[in-house]
Design a protein around this motif. Structure first.
Motif, PDB file in Angstrom:
ATOM      1  N   SER B  81       0.977  -8.173  -9.817  1.00  0.00           N
ATOM      2  CA  SER B  81       1.019  -7.656  -8.836  1.00  0.00           C
ATOM      3  C   SER B  81       0.134  -7.146  -8.470  1.00  0.00           C
ATOM      4  O   SER B  81       0.020  -7.246  -6.748  1.00  0.00           O
ATOM      5  N   ALA B  85      -0.294  -8.936  -3.736  1.00  0.00           N
ATOM      6  CA  ALA B  85      -0.451  -7.295  -2.722  1.00  0.00           C
ATOM      7  C   ALA B  85      -1.406  -7.161  -2.246  1.00  0.00           C
ATOM      8  O   ALA B  85      -1.201  -7.024  -0.858  1.00  0.00           O
ATOM      9  N   THR B  89      -2.170  -8.596   1.341  1.00  0.00           N
ATOM     10  CA  THR B  89      -2.970  -7.874   2.331  1.00  0.00           C
ATOM     11  C   THR B  89      -3.306  -8.326   3.916  1.00  0.00           C
ATOM     12  O   THR B  89      -3.434  -8.639   4.539  1.00  0.00           O
ATOM     13  N   PHE B 209      -0.663  -3.177   1.290  1.00  0.00           N
ATOM     14  CA  PHE B 209      -0.414  -3.165   0.619  1.00  0.00           C
ATOM     15  C   PHE B 209       0.543  -2.974  -0.829  1.00  0.00           C
ATOM     16  O   PHE B 209       1.805  -3.344  -1.199  1.00  0.00           O
ATOM     17  N   TYR B 211       3.718  -2.736   1.241  1.00  0.00           N
ATOM     18  CA  TYR B 211       5.191  -3.912   0.704  1.00  0.00           C
ATOM     19  C   TYR B 211       4.579  -4.748  -0.106  1.00  0.00           C
ATOM     20  O   TYR B 211       6.235  -5.687  -0.814  1.00  0.00           O
ATOM     21  N   GLY B 212       3.316  -5.641  -0.302  1.00  0.00           N
ATOM     22  CA  GLY B 212       2.987  -6.944  -0.945  1.00  0.00           C
ATOM     23  C   GLY B 212       3.066  -6.008  -2.540  1.00  0.00           C
ATOM     24  O   GLY B 212       3.720  -6.437  -2.815  1.00  0.00           O
ATOM     25  N   TRP B 213       3.303  -4.801  -2.635  1.00  0.00           N
ATOM     26  CA  TRP B 213       3.166  -4.271  -3.811  1.00  0.00           C
ATOM     27  C   TRP B 213       5.138  -4.197  -4.512  1.00  0.00           C
ATOM     28  O   TRP B 213       5.281  -4.542  -5.924  1.00  0.00           O
ATOM     29  N   GLN B 215       7.176  -5.800  -3.581  1.00  0.00           N
ATOM     30  CA  GLN B 215       7.563  -7.497  -3.458  1.00  0.00           C
ATOM     31  C   GLN B 215       8.611  -7.415  -4.739  1.00  0.00           C
ATOM     32  O   GLN B 215       8.387  -7.252  -6.092  1.00  0.00           O
ATOM     33  N   PRO B 262       0.628   2.604  -5.538  1.00  0.00           N
ATOM     34  CA  PRO B 262       0.888   2.402  -3.708  1.00  0.00           C
ATOM     35  C   PRO B 262       1.621   3.938  -3.886  1.00  0.00           C
ATOM     36  O   PRO B 262       0.532   4.362  -2.788  1.00  0.00           O
TER      37      PRO B 262
END
Lengths: 295, 282
Positions: B81, B85, B89, B209, B211-213, B215, B262
């Motif tokens: 994860s 993220a 980023t 970050f 957003y990536g976390w 997913q 997050p």
């Protein structure tokens, strides 16, 4: 939208190099698949994938006659409107309240913004647990009112579950934008109105709310967009589109029919229709942004 | 505040506190549930006060819970994860700032076209073009790889717009001065634009970050190999057990852990977060 600086650097190949990574990814993973979706929405593949036949608008025609699809359309609309209205209303109420306070505004902002960072799938799991029919805490309280909660069997309950989970996550977003909007309302207007004897509630409806209308409109589009596409994982973590298709929103149906059901043609046609919806939403949004700049 | 109305102020505080209680309720229940044993959660109505199994539950998550659910070790999923993220980023920021620089500071053929191609990515969220994108990634042999997981998510129209917007506000004189001093475009970019963009980059980092976390759909599609599983996929697997009861105490402990990074970032970098959010979405 397309201005450069008055003076620019002269270089034949550098700008292309700078743009290459972004364009490369966009072309391969966005434009090409979108083109493929359009193409295969007009084709039928035999079950073994050996040959494809051009079938024109057949997939679209079938979708338009498919009660399941039309039903999904309707459910998506209900879902999107409910989530948008609930989360915007609560976001606005919180923003109005925080805007009234001076010293503690920051503390309350902190207390209210963090749900934005909770992953949709986690939000789904949290609410699923709260509403879990055998062990959840909310069904226990609901039973005092004679409500027998069961989102595994009752479609309405399942829909309410995903509406609450999706709206919960979105309140903080709307709150922040409304708060920013309220804080840019000129103080002098408020004072003038107060001197003329209008109370806080009248001031809100006569001054704040009209001045917030651009923010409101912007948030409306963003929220509809959010509920239509970003809520996939909430549905996947909680109801899987069930029971009996009752929470099978459009974006989940694309996935179910295409990835799980392997009905490529129909799934592609659904993708294309969804893309058209996004394009309309974004077009409306940008038209409005242009207008706002002129004010 | 325009006039002093103590009663209204009192009401405002009361309303906000109630609001906070309602908003925080699911997370409070999750934290409480993660301190009880499975038996308590199953047999009685959900208790609203902490139990005594806090350490035990979290230890189980870190050690044996993964294997029991057919998942890779917890530290590996957390690491995945984190990698996802962070790389998303950095990737998004790098390619966006470069393209914005090209679009604002150069005049070249196809500039308009390039701009529109980037703009179009806004209109095609991954959820909408699932099947064909999946097929292309499969055809390119990128299933079950970091490249397949990350590269398709790295294009970013919003970040490009944000940088473009910001570059337009940088005074013309900066660049003219740099040119007079004989600095080339990349030197100007590195020594002047990049330092000026620091706050924007930081604000974007916070948003991207998160957003990536979070997913979920994309990793689920392109990776079948458990060694690529992220925390989000682990969560789903723990809830969707086929046989037997869901171990809610562990699922809730996992939820709490999955939202911690997050949420902590949003709370501790609130100013950057708000800036990033309100500026990218314009």
């Amino acid at each position: 939208m397309m201005d450069t600086k008055r003076t620019t650097f002269q270089n034949k190949w550098l700008p292309y190099v700078l743009l290459a990574p972004q364009l490369f990814i966009t072309l391969i993973f966005f434009i090409w698949p979108a083109g493929q979706a359009v193409k295969s929405s007009f084709e039928r593949e035999d079950p073994f994938g050996f040959s494809t036949v051009f079938v024109g608008l057949q997939h679209y025609a079938r979708l338009m006659q498919d009660p399941n699809y039309l039903d999904s359309f309707l459910r998506t609309a209900v879902f999107a409107v409910a989530v948008t209205v609930i989360s915007m209303l609560l976001g606005l109420l919180f923003a109005v309240a925080v805007d009234r306070l001076m010293r503690s505004a920051r503390v309350y902002t902190t207390l209210l913004v963090w749900p934005y960072a909770v992953a949709p799938v986690v939000a789904g799991v949290l609410w699923f647990f709260l509403f879990n029919s055998s062990t959840g805490i909310l069904p226990y309280y609901l039973s005092f009112f004679g409500i027998k909660w069961d989102h595994n069997l009752n479609g309405t309950h399942a829909m309410i579950l995903i509406i609450i989970a999706a709206a919960w996550k979105q309140i903080s977003y709307n709150f922040l934008f409304f708060l920013a909007g309220l804080q840019s309302v000129p103080h002098t207007l408020m004072e003038a109105a107060a001197i003329d004897g209008s109370g806080p509630i009248k001031r809100f409806f006569d001054i704040s709310l009209p001045l917030l209308s651009p923010t409101t409109f912007f948030l409306f589009i963003v929220n509809v967009n959010y509920t239509m596409f970003d809520t996939f994982s909430i549905v996947d973590a909680t109801t899987n589109g069930g029971p009996a298709q009752s929470t099978n929103i459009l974006v989940y149906k694309v996935y179910q029919d295409g990835y799980l059901g392997l009905n490529l043609g129909s799934s592609s046609a659904q993708s294309v229709l969804l893309m058209l919806i996004v394009i309309v939403l974004i077009f409306v949004q940008f038209r409005f942004v242009e207008r706002r700049v002129q004010y | 505040m325009v006039e002093n109305r103590p009663f209204l102020t009192f009401l405002t505080h009361a309303f906000l506190l109630c609001g906070f209680v309602v908003v925080a309720f699911p997370v409070y229940v999750a934290i409480i549930a993660s301190t009880h044993d499975a038996q308590t959660l199953m047999s009685t109505t959900m208790p609203l006060l902490p139990g005594s199994h806090f350490i035990e539950n979290y230890r189980t998550i870190f050690t044996s819970a993964s294997a029991a659910n057919g998942l890779p070790a917890y530290p590996l999923m957390a690491m995945n994860s984190m990698i996802m993220a962070i790389v998303i980023t950095i990737g998004k920021i790098v390619i966006s700032i470069l393209s914005a620089f090209a679009i604002v500071y150069f005049r070249f053929r196809f500039r308009q076209l390039a701009f529109w191609i980037i703009f179009i990515t806004l209109m095609l969220p991954v959820e909408v073009r699932i099947m064909p994108t999946y097929k292309i990634v499969a055809d390119l042999g990128m299933l079950n790889s970091w490249a397949g997981l990350i590269i398709p998510l790295v294009a970013s129209a919003t970040a490009t717009f944000l940088f473009r917007q910001f570059f337009m506000t940088v005074p013309e004189e900066m660049m003219e001065a740099a040119r007079v001093d004989g600095a080339g475009p990349m030197k100007f970019f590195k020594d002047i634009l990049l330092p000026l963009s620091r706050t924007n980059i930081a604000a974007l980092c916070v948003i991207l970050f998160i957003y990536g976390w979070v997913q979920y759909l994309w990793p689920m599609l392109v990776t079948t190999d458990p060694s690529y599983y992220t925390l989000m996929m682990g969560m789903k697997r723990m809830v969707a057990v086929q046989d037997g009861e869901v171990q809610w105490n562990l699922v809730m402990a996992a939820s709490v852990l999955a939202m911690l990074p997050p949420v902590a970032i949003v709370i501790f970098m609130q100013r950057l977060f708000i800036r990033g959010l309100t500026e990218t979405e314009k």
